[in-house]
Each structure stands twice: as structure tokens, then as C-alpha cells.
Scaffold this motif. Structure first.
Motif, mmCIF file in Angstrom:
data_model
loop_
_atom_site.group_PDB
_atom_site.id
_atom_site.type_symbol
_atom_site.label_atom_id
_atom_site.label_comp_id
_atom_site.label_asym_id
_atom_site.label_seq_id
_atom_site.Cartn_x
_atom_site.Cartn_y
_atom_site.Cartn_z
ATOM 1 N N GLU A 63 0.866 -1.189 0.000
ATOM 2 C CA GLU A 63 0.000 0.000 0.000
ATOM 3 C C GLU A 63 0.893 1.226 0.000
ATOM 4 O OE1 GLU A 63 -3.297 0.206 2.915
ATOM 5 O OE2 GLU A 63 -2.508 2.185 3.431
ATOM 6 N N TYR A 64 0.454 2.279 -0.698
ATOM 7 C CA TYR A 64 1.196 3.535 -0.639
ATOM 8 C C TYR A 64 0.251 4.699 -0.885
ATOM 9 C CZ TYR A 64 1.364 3.779 -5.768
ATOM 10 O OH TYR A 64 1.037 3.849 -7.091
ATOM 11 N N GLY A 65 0.695 5.884 -0.491
ATOM 12 C CA GLY A 65 -0.127 7.073 -0.661
ATOM 13 C C GLY A 65 0.441 8.244 0.125
ATOM 14 N N VAL A 81 1.027 6.477 9.436
ATOM 15 C CA VAL A 81 -0.065 5.716 8.833
ATOM 16 C C VAL A 81 -1.266 5.587 9.767
ATOM 17 C CG1 VAL A 81 1.340 4.448 7.177
ATOM 18 C CG2 VAL A 81 1.014 3.529 9.467
ATOM 19 N N SER A 82 -1.128 5.970 11.027
ATOM 20 C CA SER A 82 -2.286 5.965 11.930
ATOM 21 C C SER A 82 -3.103 7.244 11.789
ATOM 22 C CB SER A 82 -1.837 5.771 13.382
ATOM 23 O OG SER A 82 -0.991 6.817 13.778
ATOM 24 N N TYR A 114 3.991 7.822 1.981
ATOM 25 C CA TYR A 114 4.290 6.615 2.756
ATOM 26 C C TYR A 114 4.152 5.399 1.856
ATOM 27 C CZ TYR A 114 -0.543 5.050 2.818
ATOM 28 O OH TYR A 114 -1.781 4.592 2.434
ATOM 29 N N ALA A 115 4.790 4.318 2.257
ATOM 30 C CA ALA A 115 4.621 3.013 1.601
ATOM 31 C C ALA A 115 4.708 1.943 2.677
ATOM 32 C CB ALA A 115 5.683 2.785 0.535
ATOM 33 N N VAL A 123 7.892 2.937 5.064
ATOM 34 C CA VAL A 123 8.872 3.952 4.676
ATOM 35 C C VAL A 123 8.117 5.238 4.367
ATOM 36 C CG1 VAL A 123 10.634 2.352 3.836
ATOM 37 C CG2 VAL A 123 8.888 3.157 2.275
ATOM 38 N N TYR A 124 8.749 6.359 4.700
ATOM 39 C CA TYR A 124 8.122 7.666 4.529
ATOM 40 C C TYR A 124 8.999 8.573 3.683
ATOM 41 C CZ TYR A 124 5.021 6.470 8.447
ATOM 42 O OH TYR A 124 4.104 5.883 9.275
#
Length: 131
Positions: A63-65, A81-82, A114-115, A123-124
Motif C-alpha cells: 500500500e502507498y499514498g 499511517v495511523s 508513505y509506503a 517507509v516515509y
């Protein structure tokens, strides 16, 4: 007879060396590298979120975004990611990725790419601020 013994000894020695030279080598995990790009304003409260995948690594991306957090104070915040996520379609190739989305409501918007990798690590990219 003597010739057969030499051939047998040669084959045995070759198998012995081959056995010890064929060790399983562990390939070190290399994580993907991503970069947070500047967003583009599409008007009427819509942003075009942008990130770049600069290195795919050898651990698959699941997932990434973009993640973001808003604050009334300009003190630096680091989204994770939270926090709120803008998830991009899962097409993991190198290069620039874009996705339109609503502009977050808030005075100071901290966002970054992020991924999430298959092994559970994240990873950011670097954090950007919009005020």
C-alpha cells in the motif's frame, strides 16, 4: 583397477568441494524509497496529491499514498499511517504518482508520502507543510 580408484577419488573429492561451496546466501532486504512531491491545487477545494517512487527495493509494496495531519499551531507535526490516509491505486512502478482528493480542513496541514511493505515496515518521504 588403479585407474578406477583415481576416478572414484576424483569424483568423491569434487562432490565434497561442491557440497561445501553451495551454501544458501541470504539476500539483504532493500526497502523502497519514496519522495513527497508538492501538491497541485485543482480548485474548488480539491488537491492533486503527488509522490514519486524512486527505488522499488526488493520487498514488495502492499500500500502507498499520502498521510496527513492538521493543526491550529504551526509547530511541526509528523504524520504516520495511523493518521488520515489518501491511498493511491496499487500500481507500483518507478516515477511520479498522482491522485486527486479533497483538501484537508485546517490551518496547518502536514503531509508526506508513505509506503507499507510486505514485511510490515513503513517507509516515509519528507514532511511538507501547507498553511
Amino acid at each position: 583397477m588403479r585407474r578406477s580408484f583415481y576416478h572414484l577419488a576424483l569424483v568423491f573429492t569434487g562432490l565434497l568441494f561442491a557440497n561445501f561451496s553451495c551454501q544458501d546466501h541470504v539476500v539483504p532486504q532493500k526497502e523502497a524509497q519514496i519522495k513527497t512531491e508538492s501538491r497541485a491545487d485543482l480548485g474548488t477545494g480539491v488537491w492533486n496529491y503527488r509522490l514519486s517512487i524512486t527505488d522499488l527495493g526488493n520487498v514488495p509494496i502492499t500500500e502507498y499514498g499520502i498521510v496527513y495531519v492538521t493543526s491550529a499551531l504551526p509547530a511541526p507535526l509528523t504524520p504516520t499511517v495511523s493518521d488520515t490516509k489518501i491511498i493511491f491505486p496499487l500500481i507500483t512502478t518507478l516515477g511520479l504518482k498522482t491522485r486527486p482528493g479533497l483538501k484537508p480542513v485546517g490551518a496547518n496541514i502536514f503531509y508526506r508520502a508513505y509506503a507499507i511493505l510486505e514485511n510490515g515496515s513503513v517507509v516515509y518521504g519528507e514532511t511538507n507543510l501547507e498553511d
